[in-house]
Design an enzyme around this catalytic site. Structure first.
Site, mmCIF file in Angstrom:
data_model
loop_
_atom_site.group_PDB
_atom_site.id
_atom_site.type_symbol
_atom_site.label_atom_id
_atom_site.label_comp_id
_atom_site.label_asym_id
_atom_site.label_seq_id
_atom_site.Cartn_x
_atom_site.Cartn_y
_atom_site.Cartn_z
ATOM 1 N N HIS A 118 43.915 48.374 -7.868
ATOM 2 C CA HIS A 118 43.218 48.760 -9.094
ATOM 3 C C HIS A 118 44.149 48.639 -10.306
ATOM 4 C CE1 HIS A 118 40.924 50.911 -12.110
ATOM 5 N NE2 HIS A 118 42.045 51.562 -12.362
ATOM 6 N N HIS A 123 44.147 46.227 -14.305
ATOM 7 C CA HIS A 123 44.616 46.504 -15.668
ATOM 8 C C HIS A 123 45.565 45.467 -16.249
ATOM 9 C CE1 HIS A 123 43.010 50.569 -16.404
ATOM 10 N NE2 HIS A 123 43.229 50.833 -15.132
ATOM 11 N N GLU A 164 38.464 51.407 -18.763
ATOM 12 C CA GLU A 164 38.037 51.449 -17.358
ATOM 13 C C GLU A 164 36.669 50.804 -17.120
ATOM 14 O OE1 GLU A 164 39.856 52.098 -14.875
ATOM 15 O OE2 GLU A 164 41.493 53.317 -15.663
ATOM 16 N N SER A 183 37.997 45.649 -10.684
ATOM 17 C CA SER A 183 38.655 45.805 -9.383
ATOM 18 C C SER A 183 37.680 46.244 -8.291
ATOM 19 C CB SER A 183 39.821 46.798 -9.490
ATOM 20 O OG SER A 183 39.364 48.076 -9.906
HETATM 21 FE FE FE Z 1 42.517 52.565 -14.129
#
Ligand code: FE
Ligand code: PHE
Length: 275
Positions: A118, A123, A164, A183
């Site tokens: 993730h 990111h 997010e 993700s």
């Molecule tokens: Fe995150």
């Protein structure tokens, strides 16, 4: 575990097992097959710049060489969740903190705590984009300030609904960019294709007021026009007066629509979310 004052630890890449690397490769293959045409092009460019398609969990040192050249950002390993002020201080210095552990086989689709897939796959690619990198740094600086103003919970909603779970309206339609979506195989499809959630044009104050659910897909996604626009709006706005307003206004439920919303698609309640 004892950590240094900034909470960083060595990634200890040598201690990953063959199974750990295989988990990364499996998740990577799955998401990279799904993302073209669904993710913002800047994300795919980031994968490319960082050469993330090489097999195995990336070595942070290798990523950092390329990442630093692109935008001056760095990724640093931490043992798990870190205190808010530590997280913000790193961001303000263009450092992104990432978990070093990887989920165990059988957890491909659901995770309680962010892991290296993730954190790094989700990111880091956009940190290779100069505008998005500036947004993350500005967010870190804003986070330190919000803590002083007692408004952290409100600012956290902006992170949730952009970094997010953000969507973006590109020249060729709706795309995902939020790391929590990018993700996740299931939420990649859900966020774009399900009739269930609301999709609403991004509005800064509206976002600061909207509660979120951490245990299910989002019931509302906020859609930005561009990273430039997101950066401009957040950087040029003094959040002090906004925080004061938010404190006086009722919070907005995760599934609620307001008369003032620019609704791009209205959630169809006969298709409940549900993992
Ligand atoms: Fe995150
Ligand atoms: N301009 C914001 C403030 O006055 C800081 C900020 C920038 C917050 C970007 C979030 C994102 O606090």
């Amino acid at each position: 575990m004892s950590a240094s004052p900034d909470w960083t630890i060595p990634q200890a890449w040598e201690s990953y097992s063959g199974e750990d690397h295989a988990t990364w490769d499996r998740l990577f293959a799955r998401q990279s097959a799904l993302l073209p045409g669904r993710v913002v092009p800047e994300f795919l460019a980031g994968l490319d710049i960082l050469r993330m398609d090489r097999p195995g969990i990336p070595r942070f040192d290798d990523l950092n060489e390329r990442l630093h050249r692109a935008t001056g950002c760095q990724v640093v390993a931490v043992p798990g969740l870190v205190p808010d002020d530590v997280f913000f201080a790193h961001l303000a210095q263009r450092r992104f903190v990432a978990g070093r552990f990887i989920r165990s086989p059988g957890q491909d689709d659901y995770l309680e705590e962010p892991d290296v897939f993730h954190d790094v796959f989700g990111h880091v690619p956009l940190l290779a984009n100069p505008v998005f990198a500036d947004y993350m740094q500005a967010y870190g600086e804003g986070g330190l300030r919000s803590a002083h103003l007692g408004a952290l919970d409100h600012l956290a909603r902006l992170y949730w609904y952009t970094v997010e779970f953000g969507l973006i309206r590109g020249p060729r339609g709706l795309r995902i960019y939020g790391a929590g979506i990018v993700s996740s195989r299931a939420e990649t499809r859900f966020a774009l294709e399900s009739p269930s959630p609301n999709r609403v044009a991004f509005d800064l104050l509206r976002t600061l007021r909207t509660r979120y659910r951490i245990d299910d897909f989002q019931q509302t996604y906020f859609v930005i026009d561009s990273f430039e626009d997101l950066l401009r709006q957040t950087q040029q706005t003094d959040f002090g007066p906004l925080y004061a307003m938010v404190q006086d206004l009722p919070a907005i439920a995760p599934d609620a629509l307001l008369a003032a919303d620019t609704v791009l698609s209205r959630g169809d309640q006969s298709h409940p979310a549900g993992r």
